[in-house]
Write an enzyme that holds these catalytic residues in place. Structure first.
Site, PDB file in Angstrom:
ATOM      1  N   ASP B  11       0.439  -8.282 -40.262  1.00 37.31           N
ATOM      2  CA  ASP B  11      -0.741  -8.131 -40.137  1.00 37.31           C
ATOM      3  C   ASP B  11      -1.488  -8.847 -40.697  1.00 37.31           C
ATOM      4  OD1 ASP B  11      -0.934  -9.175 -43.089  1.00 37.31           O
ATOM      5  OD2 ASP B  11      -1.314  -7.644 -43.761  1.00 37.31           O
ATOM      6  N   HIS B  12      -2.942  -9.371 -40.747  1.00 38.06           N
ATOM      7  CA  HIS B  12      -3.194 -10.990 -40.410  1.00 38.06           C
ATOM      8  C   HIS B  12      -2.625 -12.137 -41.728  1.00 38.06           C
ATOM      9  CE1 HIS B  12      -4.929  -8.719 -44.448  1.00 38.06           C
ATOM     10  NE2 HIS B  12      -5.328 -10.543 -44.728  1.00 38.06           N
ATOM     11  N   CYS B  68       4.303  -9.128 -43.622  1.00 36.49           N
ATOM     12  CA  CYS B  68       2.901  -8.997 -43.848  1.00 36.49           C
ATOM     13  C   CYS B  68       3.233 -10.175 -45.046  1.00 36.49           C
ATOM     14  CB  CYS B  68       2.079  -7.638 -44.378  1.00 36.49           C
ATOM     15  SG  CYS B  68       2.863  -6.543 -45.707  1.00 36.49           S
ATOM     16  N   GLY B  71       5.199  -8.584 -47.137  1.00 33.81           N
ATOM     17  CA  GLY B  71       6.419  -7.859 -47.097  1.00 33.81           C
ATOM     18  C   GLY B  71       5.696  -6.271 -47.582  1.00 33.81           C
ATOM     19  N   GLY B  73       3.002  -4.302 -48.576  1.00 31.35           N
ATOM     20  CA  GLY B  73       2.660  -3.213 -47.642  1.00 31.35           C
ATOM     21  C   GLY B  73       3.063  -2.653 -46.267  1.00 31.35           C
ATOM     22  N   HIS B 101      25.065  -1.503 -44.883  1.00 33.34           N
ATOM     23  CA  HIS B 101      25.727  -0.023 -44.587  1.00 33.34           C
ATOM     24  C   HIS B 101      24.019   0.606 -44.747  1.00 33.34           C
ATOM     25  CE1 HIS B 101      27.192  -2.461 -48.839  1.00 33.34           C
ATOM     26  NE2 HIS B 101      28.057  -1.940 -48.223  1.00 33.34           N
TER      27      HIS B 101
END
Lengths: 151, 151
Positions: B11-12, B68, B71, B73, B101
Site C-alpha cells: 500500500d502507500h 504495508c 504488514g 493489514g 514448515h
C-alpha cells in the site's frame, strides 16, 4: 456465545504460552474459553485455527488469541475466514497498531519466537487499544468483502 | 505467467521498502513484476493484497512479497485466498521457518516496523530456504482445504 469472551487456541507447539496467557487473563477477571489442545493431543494448526475462527463467527465482540510455534501457520489458517482479522505480532507496538488500524479481533503469537514476558505485553496492549475508525474503517470493510476467489 | 516470477505489492505505506527490495532482486537477476502502487496513488492494502493473490493463482512456482505499514493489514488480505500462504515476519529466522514448515509463497513485511537491512535478510532467507515436506505437507494441505465458512 458471550460478548467479550476471549477464545484461546494453539497447536502442540503453543500450549505452554497459551496456558501462561490463560492464567494472566483469568487473574484479570476476563471471561476465557480455552479451545485446546489438551497436552499431548495431536494438534495441527489448521484445525485449531479453524476451531477458533468458528467460535468467533457472528460474535463481533469476542476476541481470540492463536498460538503456534512461529505463529505463521495458525495466522494463515484463521485469516481464511472473512470475519477474522488476525495479527501476528512480536512487539506491543505491533499489537497496538493491529487494533488502531486493522480492528484486529485475533492476536497471534509464535511461542518459539517470543519471550513470554513480551508476549504478555502484546496481550495487554491488544486489549487496551481501541480501533481508530475513520479511513481505516473503509479498509477493514474491504477485508471483510474479499471472497478469496470464491462466489 | 512465468514460473519463479516474484510479484511485489504494497500500500502507500510500503512503497519505499518495496522499491528497495525490487532493486535487490533485480540486481540478483530475478524476474520481478511490481504490481504497485505508483507513488501518490491511492492504495488500500486490501486492494493490493487481492491483486497480488490473483497474480499467484494457478502459479505455484511464483512467489510474492507484500508490504504495508505494519504488514498486518496486507497479511490478512492475501491469506483470504486458499492458494496463498503468507508469512508476516520480522526476522530472518521467521522467514526461514515460513519456508521450512509452511511452504510460504508470500513474504510479508511492515515498512514502519522493520529496518531495511533486516528486511533484506528476510528476503534473502525466504528465497534461500526449501520446504521440508513430511508432516508439514499434511498441515499445508489442510490450509488449502479451509473453505473460510464458504461452500
Amino acid at each position: 456465545m458471550q460478548p467479550n469472551t476471549i477464545y484461546l487456541a494453539s497447536d502442540h507447539a503453543g500450549c505452554v504460552l497459551r496456558k501462561t496467557i490463560r492464567a494472566r487473563l483469568q487473574t484479570a477477571g476476563r471471561d476465557v474459553v480455552d479451545l485446546g489442545p489438551e497436552d499431548g493431543e495431536a494438534a495441527d494448526y489448521p484445525d485449531f485455527g479453524a476451531k477458533l475462527a468458528m467460535a468467533l463467527e457472528n460474535n463481533p465482540d469476542a476476541r481470540g488469541i492463536a498460538i503456534c510455534g512461529s505463529g505463521i501457520g495458525i495466522s494463515i489458517a484463521v485469516n481464511r475466514f472473512s470475519w477474522v482479522r488476525a495479527a501476528l505480532v512480536t512487539t506491543a507496538e505491533a499489537a497496538s497498531l493491529s487494533r488502531q488500524h486493522n480492528d484486529a479481533n485475533v492476536l497471534v503469537l509464535g511461542e518459539r519466537l517470543i519471550e513470554p514476558a513480551i508476549a504478555l505485553t502484546c496481550v495487554d496492549m491488544f486489549f487496551a487499544t481501541e480501533f481508530e475508525g475513520g479511513r481505516h474503517q473503509r479498509r477493514v470493510d474491504k477485508l471483510t468483502a474479499i471472497t478469496g476467489g470464491r462466489a
